[in-house]
Design a protein around this motif. Structure first.
Motif, PDB file in Angstrom:
ATOM      1  N   GLN A   4      -2.841   4.808  11.896  1.00 38.55           N
ATOM      2  CA  GLN A   4      -3.348   5.850  12.790  1.00 38.55           C
ATOM      3  C   GLN A   4      -4.719   5.494  13.344  1.00 38.55           C
ATOM      4  N   LYS A   5      -5.503   4.780  12.556  1.00 36.19           N
ATOM      5  CA  LYS A   5      -6.829   4.359  13.003  1.00 36.19           C
ATOM      6  C   LYS A   5      -6.772   3.118  13.902  1.00 36.19           C
ATOM      7  N   GLY A   6      -5.596   2.491  13.957  1.00 30.82           N
ATOM      8  CA  GLY A   6      -5.503   1.238  14.689  1.00 30.82           C
ATOM      9  C   GLY A   6      -6.123   0.080  13.959  1.00 30.82           C
ATOM     10  N   TRP A   7      -6.196   0.206  12.640  1.00 28.17           N
ATOM     11  CA  TRP A   7      -6.809  -0.823  11.817  1.00 28.17           C
ATOM     12  C   TRP A   7      -5.753  -1.512  10.965  1.00 28.17           C
ATOM     13  N   LEU A  16     -16.783   8.081   1.996  1.00 25.95           N
ATOM     14  CA  LEU A  16     -15.543   8.103   1.222  1.00 25.95           C
ATOM     15  C   LEU A  16     -14.791   9.418   1.419  1.00 25.95           C
ATOM     16  N   ASN A  17     -15.514  10.509   1.502  1.00 28.85           N
ATOM     17  CA  ASN A  17     -14.859  11.804   1.631  1.00 28.85           C
ATOM     18  C   ASN A  17     -14.102  11.947   2.949  1.00 28.85           C
ATOM     19  N   ALA A  18     -14.591  11.278   3.999  1.00 29.69           N
ATOM     20  CA  ALA A  18     -13.904  11.393   5.288  1.00 29.69           C
ATOM     21  C   ALA A  18     -12.460  10.895   5.211  1.00 29.69           C
ATOM     22  N   PRO A  19     -12.181   9.672   4.740  1.00 21.54           N
ATOM     23  CA  PRO A  19     -10.772   9.255   4.639  1.00 21.54           C
ATOM     24  C   PRO A  19      -9.985  10.050   3.601  1.00 21.54           C
ATOM     25  N   LEU A  20     -10.657  10.522   2.532  1.00 21.78           N
ATOM     26  CA  LEU A  20      -9.935  11.344   1.560  1.00 21.78           C
ATOM     27  C   LEU A  20      -9.392  12.608   2.215  1.00 21.78           C
ATOM     28  N   LEU A  21     -10.201  13.218   3.076  1.00 22.73           N
ATOM     29  CA  LEU A  21      -9.749  14.411   3.785  1.00 22.73           C
ATOM     30  C   LEU A  21      -8.666  14.069   4.802  1.00 22.73           C
ATOM     31  N   LEU A  39     -10.612   0.611  -2.562  1.00 24.57           N
ATOM     32  CA  LEU A  39      -9.181   0.550  -2.252  1.00 24.57           C
ATOM     33  C   LEU A  39      -8.310   0.606  -3.507  1.00 24.57           C
ATOM     34  N   PRO A  40      -8.602  -0.135  -4.576  1.00 27.10           N
ATOM     35  CA  PRO A  40      -7.772   0.006  -5.783  1.00 27.10           C
ATOM     36  C   PRO A  40      -7.765   1.430  -6.343  1.00 27.10           C
ATOM     37  N   THR A  41      -8.922   2.114  -6.222  1.00 29.80           N
ATOM     38  CA  THR A  41      -8.984   3.506  -6.693  1.00 29.80           C
ATOM     39  C   THR A  41      -8.068   4.395  -5.868  1.00 29.80           C
ATOM     40  N   LEU A  42      -8.110   4.244  -4.547  1.00 28.59           N
ATOM     41  CA  LEU A  42      -7.267   5.065  -3.672  1.00 28.59           C
ATOM     42  C   LEU A  42      -5.797   4.798  -3.952  1.00 28.59           C
ATOM     43  N   LEU A  91       0.841  -1.181   0.000  1.00 23.87           N
ATOM     44  CA  LEU A  91       0.000   0.000   0.000  1.00 23.87           C
ATOM     45  C   LEU A  91       0.883   1.240   0.000  1.00 23.87           C
ATOM     46  N   PRO A  92       0.481   2.298  -0.671  1.00 17.02           N
ATOM     47  CA  PRO A  92       1.236   3.546  -0.595  1.00 17.02           C
ATOM     48  C   PRO A  92       1.338   4.000   0.864  1.00 17.02           C
ATOM     49  N   PRO A  93       2.422   4.636   1.232  1.00 15.74           N
ATOM     50  CA  PRO A  93       2.615   5.056   2.636  1.00 15.74           C
ATOM     51  C   PRO A  93       1.451   5.866   3.181  1.00 15.74           C
ATOM     52  N   VAL A  94       0.875   6.763   2.375  1.00 14.48           N
ATOM     53  CA  VAL A  94      -0.196   7.600   2.888  1.00 14.48           C
ATOM     54  C   VAL A  94      -1.398   6.760   3.311  1.00 14.48           C
ATOM     55  N   ILE A  95      -1.629   5.642   2.609  1.00 15.66           N
ATOM     56  CA  ILE A  95      -2.762   4.790   2.954  1.00 15.66           C
ATOM     57  C   ILE A  95      -2.415   3.867   4.118  1.00 15.66           C
TER      58      ILE A  95
END
Length: 838
Positions: free
Chosen positions: A15-18, A86-91, A53-56, A5-9
């Protein structure tokens, strides 16, 4: 292999503990392997994130221009909910990704902008996709497309919306040959069939089936009531006080019903006992978009204790702190029940909690059958069906609006849609000819000439107005003609003039079916949107109403939105009735009822058909218990009465419920059967689906009603024109005239064929009726009685039902049921039993 996964993801997950779930990574692997995928996972398993996820991952680097991912939802509310989620994780990840919705509620200016300056992710509906591909520059919009996400696919593929969507996907696959499809679903009976459905538009590309098991089993119970269970009806008024106490004990409760009229009744009933002024809301498809969005926003904010809703909220939506789902009325299918249960505790590792509230005693049996099916995770979702010619005609016209087409190329493209994979070329050419001229019987009328030939032999639209009309009338959802319900301050005179100024543009509360207002007089009161309103009058396509107070307002009845009892649950209900050892799980009121039936008559067997005959008053009655759903029973009743007429049994009428069929007449049916002048084996023979069915269809107004829907979908009859909309009466008159012309001069017209298909599959349920007649062949049990049986009480109440409203109706029904039960239990037992076969 675990994909990177890209580092940002990956940092966002940390950070979410997930951690991403295995099925989410599996979808990403399928994308990276250049494959499409069908993901089947339990509710709350994170299917939406899996789909995106593939889109992100693909867009995390930025620098992508144009439309990347198209998300298709069966519900407007679901598209709005997914965009919000979707917008929440994008932000939070600060990703340079734009996600927007496009539905019928989206302003026209925004929709126009999206065609030329689209977001990276567009969340929309099948109808909006068809609009997009009908524009001349669709190739520019979809040329950059990489992915399509089909959410809750099972809810689309069994309807004409799914047929139209499949055709649109075939066109998009040509415009974007490198795109891949990810389909998501939680309730699928035959996953391989669904995988074939999404694989068809993309020949040569692998389509993977990804199935995730697990999830906490749901906690499901039937309401235990101290109240008297009704014998018939669908209001569940007896349970309002108990439901109110249940609502008080939970954070947020979703109360699902099967129809909009039931939603109105339940909401009004709960408000009547709402002594604590709890925030309880109403949500169904006829309410205005502003009202629906207001309710949805309040749900997300956690400020509502309960929402009474229909299927508008039962697919995939994650509504905050919902911790209980209540199904009021029988669920009609285990897959539908599983879907609705999943709205509570929308998390994979927490059990969803749900309660079933039967509306009558037969529904108790259905609720018990559904409880057992859900416990076993049994699915009874419908299978995809072959495509209809009316849907194909609409698509052909849409493709001509986009650009002139060659028949050979469009035929090859259409066969990439799963429902049309076996379409014969001859039938395709007939559909094109119909779109072009109206067909042989209508080709002399210029108004039906919608396509013209170009010099190189392609088909193009006859004029620009054709495209405008097509876009105004697109879609396959044909509801009864609707009128706007506008709240005003003043009253209207009999001449339609205002007594005093109506105020600055009364607020539109929503839409209702036109025919209902034809039953009202000025001053009549009815319930809508949780309010009691007084009808003041009609003007054009608007009904003017004022707020009112009344003790017995009418409850609007809607022609659409009723679910059929699934074959799977029907079989389980018969099994419960045939197994006395299972009755201990039922309420005493119901088990005692079944025992009384066993003592007075006999019980229906799981594979046989019980037919009771008895006299009452001046009439004789035949009641049978197929448990095959209202549609099949109505068709059976129509055909049986024709046969009884030929046998000189003098039938007068019939009434059908989900569970039973009652026929009454003047002839002594018991004597006719006993003396051999009437054979039940012959009466219920499969050959009734031959000439009897054809003769009845030729005489029935049902065919004209079905033809109207097909003609609207095919574009032959237009509901909307620029700036105005036809009334229901205008549409009906137009379609009836055209039907008569076609039936007389071109009986094999493509729309007559479509009409017969729809009538057999939907309104008549011929396939299911045929299966039932084969199942009971030589297994019909005749029970002649001297009086009504306990099991016949509900259907006899339907026969004698009067148009009474509110509590008066409930009281009258209870009194009538008491009288019928006293009659059933008086005197000696049954007459001797006879059987077609045992």
């Amino acid at each position: 292999m675990k994909p990177d996964l890209p580092p940002v993801i990956s940092n966002w997950f940390a950070q979410k503990g997930w951690a991403p779930r295995e099925h989410q990574l599996a979808v990403l692997r399928s994308w990276q392997a250049d494959a499409s995928a069908l993901l089947i996972a339990p509710t709350g398993a994170g299917k939406t994130l899996a789909g995106f996820l593939p889109t992100l991952v693909d867009l995390a680097e930025g620098n992508f221009e144009g439309l990347h991912t198209l998300y298709i939802s069966p519900l407007k509310a679901l598209a709005v909910d997914v965009q919000r989620n979707l917008n929440a994780p994008l932000l939070e990840m600060n990703l340079p990704i734009r996600a927007e919705t496009r539905t019928g509620d989206t302003p026209a200016s925004k929709r126009a902008r999206q065609r030329t300056n689209p977001p990276h992710v567009l969340l929309t509906t099948p109808e909006q996709l068809c609009l997009l591909i009908s524009h001349p520059h669709a190739n520019l919009l979809f040329g950059s497309l990489k992915r399509i996400v089909l959410d809750e696919l099972h809810a689309l593929v069994t309807s004409k919306r799914g047929e139209l969507l499949s055709l649109a996907l075939a066109r998009v696959a040509r415009l974007a040959p490198d795109m891949k499809i990810t389909a998501l679903s939680a309730t699928v009976a035959l996953p391989d069939l669904l995988r074939d459905w999404i694989a068809q538009p993309l020949p040569g590309r692998e389509t993977q089936l990804l199935v995730t098991e697990g999830g906490a089993p749901p906690v499901l119970e039937i309401l235990e009531t101290e109240q008297r269970l009704p014998w018939a009806g669908h209001s569940a008024n007896y349970a309002h006080h108990e439901l109110y106490e249940v609502i008080k004990q939970h954070k947020t409760t979703l109360l699902f019903v099967n129809t909009r009229s039931q939603a109105e009744m339940l909401f009004q009933g709960l408000w009547a006992v709402n002594d604590d002024l709890l925030p309880i809301a109403l949500h169904h498809g006829s309410l205005s978009v502003e009202q629906r969005r207001k309710v949805e926003t309040a749900m997300v904010a956690g400020s509502l204790k309960a929402v009474v809703c229909t299927s508008t909220l039962d697919l995939g939506i994650d509504w905050g702190d919902v911790d209980l789902v209540v199904q009021v009325g029988a669920p009609k299918g285990s897959s539908r029940m599983l879907q609705r249960i999943g709205r509570a505790n929308h998390r994979l590792d927490e059990p969803s909690k749900a309660m079933l509230v039967p509306s009558n005693r037969f529904e108790v049996l259905e609720c018990e059958a559904a409880l057992e099916a859900v416990a076993e995770r049994q699915q009874d979702s419908e299978d995809p069906v072959d495509g209809g010619y009316d849907v194909l005609a609409q698509h052909v016209l849409g493709m001509a609006c986009a650009a002139p087409f060659a028949s050979d190329a469009l035929f090859d493209e259409v066969r990439l849609a799963w429902p049309f994979r076996d379409l014969p070329r001859q039938q395709f050419d007939r559909v094109v000819e119909f779109v072009a001229t109206g067909g042989y019987a209508l080709q002399a009328y210029e108004r039906y000439a919608r396509l013209k030939r170009t010099e190189d032999g392609k088909w193009r639209i006859a004029n620009a107005q054709v495209a405008q009309q097509y876009r105004l009338n697109i879609g396959t959802i044909v509801e009864e003609p609707m009128v706007k319900v506008r709240l005003i301050r003043g009253r209207l005179t009999k001449k339609g003039q205002a007594e005093r100024p109506l105020g600055a543009g009364g607020r539109v509360l929503g839409e209702m079916e036109e025919y209902f207002f034809g039953t009202l007089l000025p001053g009549d009161t009815f319930m809508f949107g949780g309010e009691i309103l007084a009808f003041q009058g009609m003007r054009d396509n608007e009904a003017y109403v004022t707020r009112a107070q009344a003790t017995d307002p009418k409850i609007p009845s809607y022609m659409g939105g009723k679910f059929p009892l699934s074959t799977y649950l029907a079989a389980r209900v018969r099994r419960i009735m045939d197994d006395p050892s299972s009755w201990d799980k039922l309420p005493n009121q119901v088990s005692d009822w079944l025992r009384l039936q066993r003592d007075v008559s006999v019980l229906p067997g799981r594979d046989s058909l019980l037919v009771e005959t008895f006299p009452r008053g001046t009439h004789n009655y035949m009641v049978c218990y197929p448990f095959e759903g209202r549609l099949a029973h109505q068709t059976l009743g129509m055909l049986l009465t024709r046969r009884l007429e030929r046998a000189r049994a003098r039938p007068l009428g019939f009434v059908a419920s989900e569970y039973a069929l009652g026929i009454w007449g003047l002839g002594d049916l018991s004597a006719l059967i006993r003396t051999g002048r009437l054979s039940l084996d012959e009466l219920f023979s499969e050959d009734m689906l031959g000439e009897d069915l054809e003769d009845w269809l030729d005489e029935s107004a049902l065919m004209k009603r079905t033809f109207r829907n097909c003609a609207i979908i095919a574009g032959l009859i237009e509901r909307r024109h620029p700036g105005k909309e036809k009334t229901g009466r205008q549409i009906t008159m137009s379609s009836d005239l055209i039907y008569d012309v076609l039936y007389q001069h071109e009986p094999d017209h493509i729309l007559i064929q479509a009409t017969r298909r729809d009538a057999a599959r939907g309104l008549l349920d011929i396939g299911r009726l045929g299966d039932m007649l084969r199942r009971i062949r030589e297994h019909i049990v005749h029970q002649p009685l001297e009086r009504i049986s306990p099991l016949a009480v509900p259907i006899m109440l339907d026969i004698g039902r009067e148009p009474i409203y509110g509590e008066a109706r409930e009281s009258a029904m209870a009194d009538a049921a008491d009288e019928l039960m006293r009659e059933a239990l008086s005197g000696p037992g049954p007459a001797s039993r006879s059987r077609g076969a045992t």
